[in-house]
Design a protein around this motif. Sequence first.
Motif, PDB file in Angstrom:
ATOM      1  N   GLY A  85       0.804  -1.217   0.000  1.00 14.99           N
ATOM      2  CA  GLY A  85       0.000   0.000   0.000  1.00 14.99           C
ATOM      3  C   GLY A  85       0.835   1.263   0.000  1.00 14.99           C
ATOM      4  O   GLY A  85       2.057   1.239  -0.067  1.00 14.99           O
ATOM      5  N   GLY A  86       0.129   2.389   0.121  1.00 19.58           N
ATOM      6  CA  GLY A  86       0.789   3.686  -0.003  1.00 19.58           C
ATOM      7  C   GLY A  86       0.828   4.500   1.272  1.00 19.58           C
ATOM      8  O   GLY A  86       0.830   5.727   1.213  1.00 19.58           O
ATOM      9  N   GLY A  87       0.872   3.843   2.420  1.00 18.53           N
ATOM     10  CA  GLY A  87       0.818   4.561   3.682  1.00 18.53           C
ATOM     11  C   GLY A  87       2.137   5.137   4.162  1.00 18.53           C
ATOM     12  O   GLY A  87       2.185   5.804   5.197  1.00 18.53           O
ATOM     13  N   GLN A  88       3.225   4.905   3.444  1.00 18.36           N
ATOM     14  CA  GLN A  88       4.532   5.378   3.887  1.00 18.36           C
ATOM     15  C   GLN A  88       4.597   6.902   3.875  1.00 18.36           C
ATOM     16  O   GLN A  88       4.143   7.549   2.936  1.00 18.36           O
ATOM     17  N   ARG A  89       5.232   7.469   4.884  1.00 22.28           N
ATOM     18  CA  ARG A  89       5.370   8.927   4.978  1.00 22.28           C
ATOM     19  C   ARG A  89       6.560   9.447   4.194  1.00 22.28           C
ATOM     20  O   ARG A  89       6.728  10.668   4.056  1.00 22.28           O
ATOM     21  N   ALA A  90       7.382   8.543   3.730  1.00 23.90           N
ATOM     22  CA  ALA A  90       8.558   8.914   2.944  1.00 23.90           C
ATOM     23  C   ALA A  90       8.889   7.756   2.022  1.00 23.90           C
ATOM     24  O   ALA A  90       8.496   6.621   2.277  1.00 23.90           O
ATOM     25  N   PRO A  91       9.608   8.015   0.941  1.00 23.66           N
ATOM     26  CA  PRO A  91      10.013   6.905   0.076  1.00 23.66           C
ATOM     27  C   PRO A  91      10.851   5.896   0.842  1.00 23.66           C
ATOM     28  O   PRO A  91      11.625   6.254   1.721  1.00 23.66           O
ATOM     29  N   GLN A  92      10.683   4.620   0.501  1.00 23.11           N
ATOM     30  CA  GLN A  92      11.460   3.556   1.137  1.00 23.11           C
ATOM     31  C   GLN A  92      12.271   2.846   0.048  1.00 23.11           C
ATOM     32  O   GLN A  92      11.773   1.913  -0.585  1.00 23.11           O
ATOM     33  N   PRO A  93      13.501   3.262  -0.167  1.00 24.11           N
ATOM     34  CA  PRO A  93      14.312   2.626  -1.213  1.00 24.11           C
ATOM     35  C   PRO A  93      14.590   1.160  -0.871  1.00 24.11           C
ATOM     36  O   PRO A  93      14.799   0.797   0.284  1.00 24.11           O
ATOM     37  N   THR A  94      14.568   0.321  -1.871  1.00 22.71           N
ATOM     38  CA  THR A  94      14.890  -1.098  -1.707  1.00 22.71           C
ATOM     39  C   THR A  94      16.399  -1.294  -1.776  1.00 22.71           C
ATOM     40  O   THR A  94      17.162  -0.346  -1.973  1.00 22.71           O
ATOM     41  N   GLU A  95      16.825  -2.542  -1.653  1.00 21.40           N
ATOM     42  CA  GLU A  95      18.251  -2.843  -1.768  1.00 21.40           C
ATOM     43  C   GLU A  95      18.792  -2.499  -3.142  1.00 21.40           C
ATOM     44  O   GLU A  95      19.996  -2.336  -3.330  1.00 21.40           O
ATOM     45  N   ASP A  96      17.896  -2.362  -4.119  1.00 27.14           N
ATOM     46  CA  ASP A  96      18.293  -1.994  -5.479  1.00 27.14           C
ATOM     47  C   ASP A  96      18.285  -0.488  -5.700  1.00 27.14           C
ATOM     48  O   ASP A  96      18.567  -0.027  -6.814  1.00 27.14           O
ATOM     49  N   GLY A  97      17.928   0.277  -4.656  1.00 26.96           N
ATOM     50  CA  GLY A  97      17.877   1.725  -4.777  1.00 26.96           C
ATOM     51  C   GLY A  97      16.639   2.229  -5.488  1.00 26.96           C
ATOM     52  O   GLY A  97      16.598   3.387  -5.936  1.00 26.96           O
ATOM     53  N   LEU A  98      15.605   1.397  -5.570  1.00 21.70           N
ATOM     54  CA  LEU A  98      14.365   1.768  -6.251  1.00 21.70           C
ATOM     55  C   LEU A  98      13.269   2.037  -5.229  1.00 21.70           C
ATOM     56  O   LEU A  98      13.280   1.477  -4.128  1.00 21.70           O
ATOM     57  N   GLU A  99      12.309   2.876  -5.612  1.00 19.38           N
ATOM     58  CA  GLU A  99      11.175   3.172  -4.729  1.00 19.38           C
ATOM     59  C   GLU A  99      10.358   1.891  -4.551  1.00 19.38           C
ATOM     60  O   GLU A  99       9.993   1.233  -5.512  1.00 19.38           O
ATOM     61  N   ARG A 100      10.079   1.532  -3.296  1.00 17.59           N
ATOM     62  CA  ARG A 100       9.557   0.210  -2.959  1.00 17.59           C
ATOM     63  C   ARG A 100       8.184  -0.062  -3.561  1.00 17.59           C
ATOM     64  O   ARG A 100       7.921  -1.166  -4.054  1.00 17.59           O
ATOM     65  N   ILE A 101       7.259   0.891  -3.511  1.00 18.06           N
ATOM     66  CA  ILE A 101       5.916   0.660  -4.037  1.00 18.06           C
ATOM     67  C   ILE A 101       5.986   0.319  -5.523  1.00 18.06           C
ATOM     68  O   ILE A 101       5.364  -0.646  -5.992  1.00 18.06           O
ATOM     69  N   PHE A 102       6.747   1.102  -6.266  1.00  9.55           N
ATOM     70  CA  PHE A 102       6.887   0.847  -7.694  1.00  9.55           C
ATOM     71  C   PHE A 102       7.534  -0.506  -7.950  1.00  9.55           C
ATOM     72  O   PHE A 102       7.085  -1.279  -8.804  1.00  9.55           O
TER      73      PHE A 102
END
Length: 257
Positions: A85-102
Amino acid sequence: MATILITGSSDGIGRHTAAVLAADGHRVVLHARDERRAEDAHTAVPAAAAVLIGDLASLAQTCELAGRAAAAGPFDVVIHNAGVGGGQRAPQPTEDGLERIFQVNTLAPYLLTALMPAPARLVYLTSGLEAAGRARLDDLQWQARPWDGMQAYSDSKLYDVLLAFAVARHWPGTLSNAVDPGWIRTRLGGPDATDDLPEGAETQVWLATSDEPAATVTGHYFKRRTSLTANPQAYDEQLQERFLAVCADLTGVELPG
């Protein structure tokens, strides 16, 4: 009977979809993010043939999952159900440096689609919020705009429809469709959601198994077994091609065909 893979099937809509299909006699393979959730999934759906493990927030694990899925198949149907979902208050980069939701909601199903053998039917879960999505292929990682978690979620669900429609064009031998399951009372949907689990699963089950003319179409956006009009951006074939190119660039894997 069909052999069916359902991603994100350790709880919620995915698990209910799996339980219904397994009860109907189909060979169902589950997917979970980690060992603990895999145990939960198999306990909840004991008739499942197997549970595959892979964290979709990791490109490496998603590639490994594709390999395990290819070995466990071939699949007649793949239902891309997993999502965050989209409840994050800030972007959460993955281990790959990508935005997690996407990465979880969109890039992972792209990568699995590109790496696995093409099934007869593909179902991509989207959301009614795809209508509010804005295709910003120039800023998928939210580096040029203020963060908005719900907009990031809506955008990812628009991209899921773009993916379903693009695959429908590129793979004429596969029925590829997107499904809005509704606002379902799950851990993701929350307690205020308006619809129950059976309603959230019924269209996927129908598209996966029915030979009715209405279910054997491709390039459609469904809700409650009804073909609806999606966000106009989803029908833009040039945008679809740009989207596929961006996904190929980010993953290093092009969509075959």
